[in-house]
Design a protein around this motif. Sequence first.
Motif, mmCIF file in Angstrom:
data_model
loop_
_atom_site.group_PDB
_atom_site.id
_atom_site.type_symbol
_atom_site.label_atom_id
_atom_site.label_comp_id
_atom_site.label_asym_id
_atom_site.label_seq_id
_atom_site.Cartn_x
_atom_site.Cartn_y
_atom_site.Cartn_z
ATOM 1 N N UNK A 176 -41.010 -34.913 -27.494
ATOM 2 C CA UNK A 176 -41.302 -35.526 -26.194
ATOM 3 C C UNK A 176 -40.460 -36.794 -25.986
ATOM 4 N N UNK A 177 -40.178 -37.530 -27.087
ATOM 5 C CA UNK A 177 -39.332 -38.718 -26.982
ATOM 6 C C UNK A 177 -37.907 -38.321 -26.627
ATOM 7 N N UNK A 178 -37.403 -37.289 -27.305
ATOM 8 C CA UNK A 178 -36.050 -36.803 -27.030
ATOM 9 C C UNK A 178 -35.963 -36.321 -25.584
ATOM 10 N N UNK A 179 -36.973 -35.566 -25.131
ATOM 11 C CA UNK A 179 -36.982 -35.051 -23.762
ATOM 12 C C UNK A 179 -37.009 -36.176 -22.735
ATOM 13 N N UNK A 180 -37.580 -37.317 -23.088
ATOM 14 C CA UNK A 180 -37.624 -38.471 -22.191
ATOM 15 C C UNK A 180 -36.324 -39.265 -22.222
ATOM 16 N N UNK A 181 -35.717 -39.414 -23.402
ATOM 17 C CA UNK A 181 -34.542 -40.271 -23.571
ATOM 18 C C UNK A 181 -33.245 -39.559 -23.192
ATOM 19 N N UNK A 182 -33.123 -38.285 -23.511
ATOM 20 C CA UNK A 182 -31.858 -37.576 -23.269
ATOM 21 C C UNK A 182 -31.385 -37.652 -21.818
ATOM 22 N N UNK A 183 -32.250 -37.433 -20.819
ATOM 23 C CA UNK A 183 -31.768 -37.546 -19.439
ATOM 24 C C UNK A 183 -31.317 -38.960 -19.073
ATOM 25 N N UNK A 184 -31.943 -39.963 -19.668
ATOM 26 C CA UNK A 184 -31.538 -41.352 -19.424
ATOM 27 C C UNK A 184 -30.133 -41.575 -19.966
ATOM 28 N N UNK A 185 -29.862 -41.083 -21.172
ATOM 29 C CA UNK A 185 -28.531 -41.226 -21.770
ATOM 30 C C UNK A 185 -27.493 -40.504 -20.913
ATOM 31 N N UNK A 186 -27.784 -39.283 -20.537
ATOM 32 C CA UNK A 186 -26.853 -38.486 -19.733
ATOM 33 C C UNK A 186 -26.564 -39.165 -18.385
ATOM 34 N N UNK A 187 -27.614 -39.618 -17.698
ATOM 35 C CA UNK A 187 -27.463 -40.260 -16.389
ATOM 36 C C UNK A 187 -26.631 -41.531 -16.480
ATOM 37 N N UNK A 188 -26.885 -42.325 -17.514
ATOM 38 C CA UNK A 188 -26.165 -43.596 -17.634
ATOM 39 C C UNK A 188 -24.749 -43.417 -18.175
ATOM 40 N N UNK A 189 -24.511 -42.376 -18.970
ATOM 41 C CA UNK A 189 -23.130 -42.060 -19.368
ATOM 42 C C UNK A 189 -22.339 -41.645 -18.134
ATOM 43 N N UNK A 190 -22.967 -40.892 -17.244
ATOM 44 C CA UNK A 190 -22.314 -40.509 -15.987
ATOM 45 C C UNK A 190 -22.043 -41.742 -15.120
ATOM 46 N N UNK A 191 -22.992 -42.657 -15.066
ATOM 47 C CA UNK A 191 -22.815 -43.896 -14.298
ATOM 48 C C UNK A 191 -21.641 -44.711 -14.850
ATOM 49 N N UNK A 192 -21.599 -44.878 -16.174
ATOM 50 C CA UNK A 192 -20.484 -45.608 -16.784
ATOM 51 C C UNK A 192 -19.160 -44.906 -16.504
ATOM 52 N N UNK A 193 -19.151 -43.583 -16.638
ATOM 53 C CA UNK A 193 -17.929 -42.823 -16.370
ATOM 54 C C UNK A 193 -17.461 -43.068 -14.938
ATOM 55 N N UNK A 194 -18.357 -42.979 -13.993
ATOM 56 C CA UNK A 194 -18.003 -43.220 -12.583
ATOM 57 C C UNK A 194 -17.488 -44.649 -12.400
ATOM 58 N N UNK A 195 -18.167 -45.625 -13.007
ATOM 59 C CA UNK A 195 -17.765 -47.027 -12.872
ATOM 60 C C UNK A 195 -16.408 -47.327 -13.518
ATOM 61 N N UNK A 196 -16.026 -46.488 -14.501
ATOM 62 C CA UNK A 196 -14.743 -46.684 -15.179
ATOM 63 C C UNK A 196 -13.640 -45.793 -14.603
ATOM 64 N N UNK A 197 -13.928 -45.100 -13.523
ATOM 65 C CA UNK A 197 -12.897 -44.313 -12.836
ATOM 66 C C UNK A 197 -12.800 -42.871 -13.279
ATOM 67 N N UNK A 198 -13.766 -42.402 -14.066
ATOM 68 C CA UNK A 198 -13.751 -41.023 -14.518
ATOM 69 C C UNK A 198 -14.522 -40.109 -13.591
ATOM 70 N N UNK A 199 -14.493 -38.828 -13.909
ATOM 71 C CA UNK A 199 -15.183 -37.807 -13.130
ATOM 72 C C UNK A 199 -16.562 -37.571 -13.735
ATOM 73 N N UNK A 200 -17.601 -38.072 -13.086
ATOM 74 C CA UNK A 200 -18.964 -37.977 -13.597
ATOM 75 C C UNK A 200 -19.609 -36.630 -13.300
ATOM 76 N N UNK A 201 -18.935 -35.763 -12.584
ATOM 77 C CA UNK A 201 -19.529 -34.473 -12.234
ATOM 78 C C UNK A 201 -19.651 -33.551 -13.448
ATOM 79 N N UNK A 202 -19.026 -33.910 -14.561
ATOM 80 C CA UNK A 202 -19.094 -33.062 -15.763
ATOM 81 C C UNK A 202 -20.480 -33.086 -16.402
ATOM 82 N N UNK A 203 -21.283 -34.093 -16.077
ATOM 83 C CA UNK A 203 -22.606 -34.204 -16.692
ATOM 84 C C UNK A 203 -23.592 -33.327 -15.969
#
Length: 183
Positions: A156-183
């Motif tokens: 249940x912890x993994x299920x709660x944390x994994x989407x947060x990691x994925x969403x924020x990795x996409x946010x960082x990617x977008x903020x750094x000029x990358x293509x966040x649509x891969x997530x």
Amino acid sequence: LEMHGYLVRLADRSWRLGAAASRLGAVYQAAFNLGDIVEPVLQQVMAATGETVVFHVREGDVRVSLYRVESTQRIRDHVRQGEHLPLERGAGGKVLLAFSGEKGAEFDRIRKAKVYVTAGSRIADLGGISAPVFGVRQELMGALTVSVPLTRFEKRDIARIEPVVRTHAALLTRNLGGDASIY
């Protein structure tokens, strides 16, 4: 834009960027500080998960904890900022290897999933969830990793944390000029 040198009209009536745009890019590069982009996102991830969050980068055959935000909980991961860690163990290291082109079925699975979860691979009592962060031209910039003591690392912890990691990795990617649509 043409009058100030940002655009140049070509003989065929099309446009290209002018020298002023190049100067603007140079000013941006000179003022760019990765920490200004990464650290606020790490703060958001820690607030959402309650766990220690790290941004790892690869330096040769090791990974470096470039930025981190500590959990406020008493039991937590205690790797220091700037510390060198192995690439072959831990979620962040595996993600950096996978997205640096490492061969093998394990790394193929990581590349396909865009996130990696591990328990006890670097330290017996810790788990981690990590996702890659990309910049311009999808250049690998680092790995966003949440480090969790195994006492708080159930499904249940993994299920709660994994989407947060994925969403924020996409946010960082977008903020750094990358293509966040891969997530």
